[in-house]
Write a protein that holds these residues in place. Structure first.
Motif, mmCIF file in Angstrom:
data_model
loop_
_atom_site.group_PDB
_atom_site.id
_atom_site.type_symbol
_atom_site.label_atom_id
_atom_site.label_comp_id
_atom_site.label_asym_id
_atom_site.label_seq_id
_atom_site.Cartn_x
_atom_site.Cartn_y
_atom_site.Cartn_z
ATOM 1 N N ASP A 296 0.866 -1.187 0.000
ATOM 2 C CA ASP A 296 0.000 0.000 0.000
ATOM 3 C C ASP A 296 0.898 1.231 0.000
ATOM 4 O OD1 ASP A 296 -1.737 2.092 0.550
ATOM 5 O OD2 ASP A 296 -2.850 1.010 2.111
ATOM 6 N N ILE A 297 0.800 2.038 -1.025
ATOM 7 C CA ILE A 297 1.677 3.207 -1.136
ATOM 8 C C ILE A 297 1.505 4.163 0.048
ATOM 9 C CG2 ILE A 297 0.093 4.619 -2.523
ATOM 10 C CD1 ILE A 297 2.585 5.483 -4.177
ATOM 11 N N ASN A 298 0.357 4.099 0.714
ATOM 12 C CA ASN A 298 0.150 4.943 1.898
ATOM 13 C C ASN A 298 1.061 4.548 3.057
ATOM 14 O OD1 ASN A 298 -1.993 6.694 0.986
ATOM 15 N ND2 ASN A 298 -3.315 4.895 0.990
ATOM 16 N N ASN A 299 1.624 3.344 2.981
ATOM 17 C CA ASN A 299 2.520 2.858 4.039
ATOM 18 C C ASN A 299 3.987 3.241 3.798
ATOM 19 O OD1 ASN A 299 0.343 1.561 5.256
ATOM 20 N ND2 ASN A 299 0.724 -0.384 4.205
ATOM 21 N N CYS A 300 4.280 3.856 2.656
ATOM 22 C CA CYS A 300 5.670 4.143 2.309
ATOM 23 C C CYS A 300 6.248 5.262 3.173
ATOM 24 C CB CYS A 300 5.779 4.520 0.834
ATOM 25 S SG CYS A 300 5.297 3.180 -0.299
ATOM 26 N N SER A 301 7.488 5.092 3.575
ATOM 27 C CA SER A 301 8.179 6.115 4.355
ATOM 28 C C SER A 301 8.586 7.262 3.435
ATOM 29 C CB SER A 301 9.431 5.519 4.998
ATOM 30 O OG SER A 301 10.400 5.223 3.999
ATOM 31 N N PRO A 302 8.934 8.417 3.992
ATOM 32 C CA PRO A 302 9.409 9.537 3.159
ATOM 33 C C PRO A 302 10.591 9.142 2.270
ATOM 34 C CG PRO A 302 8.890 10.331 5.353
ATOM 35 C CD PRO A 302 8.764 8.834 5.409
ATOM 36 N N ASN A 303 11.515 8.351 2.810
ATOM 37 C CA ASN A 303 12.670 7.925 2.016
ATOM 38 C C ASN A 303 12.255 7.015 0.872
ATOM 39 O OD1 ASN A 303 14.533 9.364 3.500
ATOM 40 N ND2 ASN A 303 15.089 7.647 4.837
ATOM 41 N N GLN A 304 11.293 6.116 1.150
ATOM 42 C CA GLN A 304 10.813 5.221 0.099
ATOM 43 C C GLN A 304 10.087 6.000 -0.993
ATOM 44 O OE1 GLN A 304 8.699 2.564 2.737
ATOM 45 N NE2 GLN A 304 10.283 0.984 2.600
ATOM 46 N N LEU A 305 9.291 6.985 -0.577
ATOM 47 C CA LEU A 305 8.598 7.814 -1.565
ATOM 48 C C LEU A 305 9.598 8.596 -2.416
ATOM 49 C CD1 LEU A 305 5.536 9.174 0.446
ATOM 50 C CD2 LEU A 305 5.499 7.545 -1.462
ATOM 51 N N THR A 306 10.678 9.033 -1.800
ATOM 52 C CA THR A 306 11.714 9.731 -2.564
ATOM 53 C C THR A 306 12.325 8.799 -3.604
ATOM 54 O OG1 THR A 306 12.239 11.218 -0.724
ATOM 55 C CG2 THR A 306 13.943 10.904 -2.404
#
Length: 400
Positions: A296-306
């Motif tokens: 679930d993309i809502n679970n991604c950390s800021p670093n993962q989203l980067t």
């Protein structure tokens, strides 16, 4: 006799249910291409290829959509054996019926440009996006690498069933089948009547060559092994194999610009399959730090989203230049999704994803009928509120 309010409510409920059922599509029976066996055009286990055919009506009787199913790839004898006795390697294991909706719906309300066309879904059972052709069969494994033969045999079977009179035709596919629609686009046109208007649509088939989060080139090595195992080199576009190694010609970014037949690319910039299996496959994430993010993309950390924003940047680089061609279309949304044409909710519905206030259905229809070109690339996640971002079951997170 006057209707009571209850009668009216009941009628409304029934009508609503019927509309929903039609939106979900009809169940279409399987057809086995028995004539293909004599040509050696068979699934991994030697069984005949198969497709599901919903016939066109009225003005659409001479119009055809031939869609190739997806399902990953196998890159060696071991992984191909894992598929051989499943629906992805044997027509004996396939469902006898498939539901048609979205791009394949026979309802004018849900699929206004293509509802009355002949619509075919070709099942996937070769493991190499219908590119392989190895004559030898090892009796110890009984593995047949014959995807390219299947492609031709299926088209020939459909030509005999009326496609020889086609006025309009689309080769489409989703995922590994979307890759098929890219790699086989020009070949498809040569097999169709010269007077037919032929175009291709790739849904989630634009797989890119990027390093995994570990820094390893997993997908490049994997594709090279697929091509080697299946003997695919001779069936990949010569415009690419004359310049690059065959394994690199499995990547759309190395072949798309040279495709002569008009082609439309529908893809998520954060393609969920590519994030799960190319950017952050299990082998590159031994501690499972990406697992919840991939679910679930809502679970991604800021670093993962980067990191995922970096993937988007590389994806956009891989498609750069295609928007300069009027024969090529682009619908690149900023969603966490994979395969969007075959589901009504993402193809065309009141809450479907839109770019420039346009659904995928309208964009593809306008492009096919030359009403309007379409080259739209979405803003970065999470800017598009119309996205249907995928959420996966934690017990069903397949990886190749």
């Amino acid at each position: 006799m006057k209707c009571t309010r209850m009668d009216q409510l009941l009628s409304l409920v029934i009508c609503t249910l019927l509309l929903l059922l039609k939106a979900e599509g009809v169940a279409v029976p399987i057809t086995y291409v028995q004539s293909a066996v004599a040509k050696g055009a068979v699934c991994l286990d030697g069984s005949p290829p198969a497709y599901h055919f919903d016939k066109g009506v009225g003005a659409g009787i001479d119009n055809w959509i031939v869609h190739f199913e997806g399902g990953g790839w196998c890159n060696n004898v071991s992984t191909c054996l894992d598929r051989r006795d499943t629906r992805l390697g044997s027509s004996k294991k396939m469902d006898k019926q498939l539901s048609f909706s979205g791009f394949f719906s026979n309802g004018k309300k849900f699929n206004p440009d293509f509802y009355d066309w002949n619509r075919i879904k070709v099942r996937y059972c070769d493991g190499a996006s219908f590119t392989g052709d190895v004559e030898a069969v090892d009796p110890a494994t009984n593995l047949h690498f014959r995807g390219a033969r299947i492609f031709v045999a299926v088209i020939e079977d459909l030509l005999a069933k009326g496609m020889k009179n086609a006025k309009n035709a689309i080769l489409s596919g989703c995922s590994a089948g979307g890759l098929t629609s890219i790699l086989q686009c020009d070949r498809f046109k040569t097999l169709l009547p010269a007077a037919a208007k032929v175009k291709c649509v790739s849904d989630a088939g634009y797989f890119i060559n990027v390093k995994a989060v570990s820094g390893a080139q997993h997908i490049e090595q994997f594709y090279s092994q697929v091509v080697q195992t299946h003997g695919s080199a001779k069936n990949l576009p010569q415009s690419c194999t004359s310049r690059l190694s065959p394994g690199l010609c499995f990547f759309p970014q190395n072949v798309a610009a040279q495709i002569k037949t008009p082609i439309f690319f529908v893809n998520a910039a954060y393609d969920s399959w590519q994030i799960k299996n190319i950017l952050a496959p299990g082998v590159a994430d031994p501690h499972g730090t990406w697992r919840n993010c991939k679910l679930d993309i809502n679970n991604c950390s800021p670093n993962q989203l980067t990191t995922m924003q970096g993937f988007r940047t590389q994806f956009l680089q891989a498609i750069s230049g295609l928007s300069n061609s009027p024969s090529k279309g682009l619908f690149i949304d900023g969603c966490y999704a994979h395969c969007q044409t075959g589901m009504q909710e993402t193809w065309m519905r009141s809450d479907s994803p839109v770019l420039a206030n346009t659904t995928i259905a309208k964009a593809v229809g306008d492009w096919y009928y030359d009403r309007k070109t379409f080259h739209q690339i979405d803003c970065p996640y999470p800017c598009n509120p119309t996205c249907h971002n995928r959420v996966f079951d934690q017990n069903k997170l397949p990886e190749f």
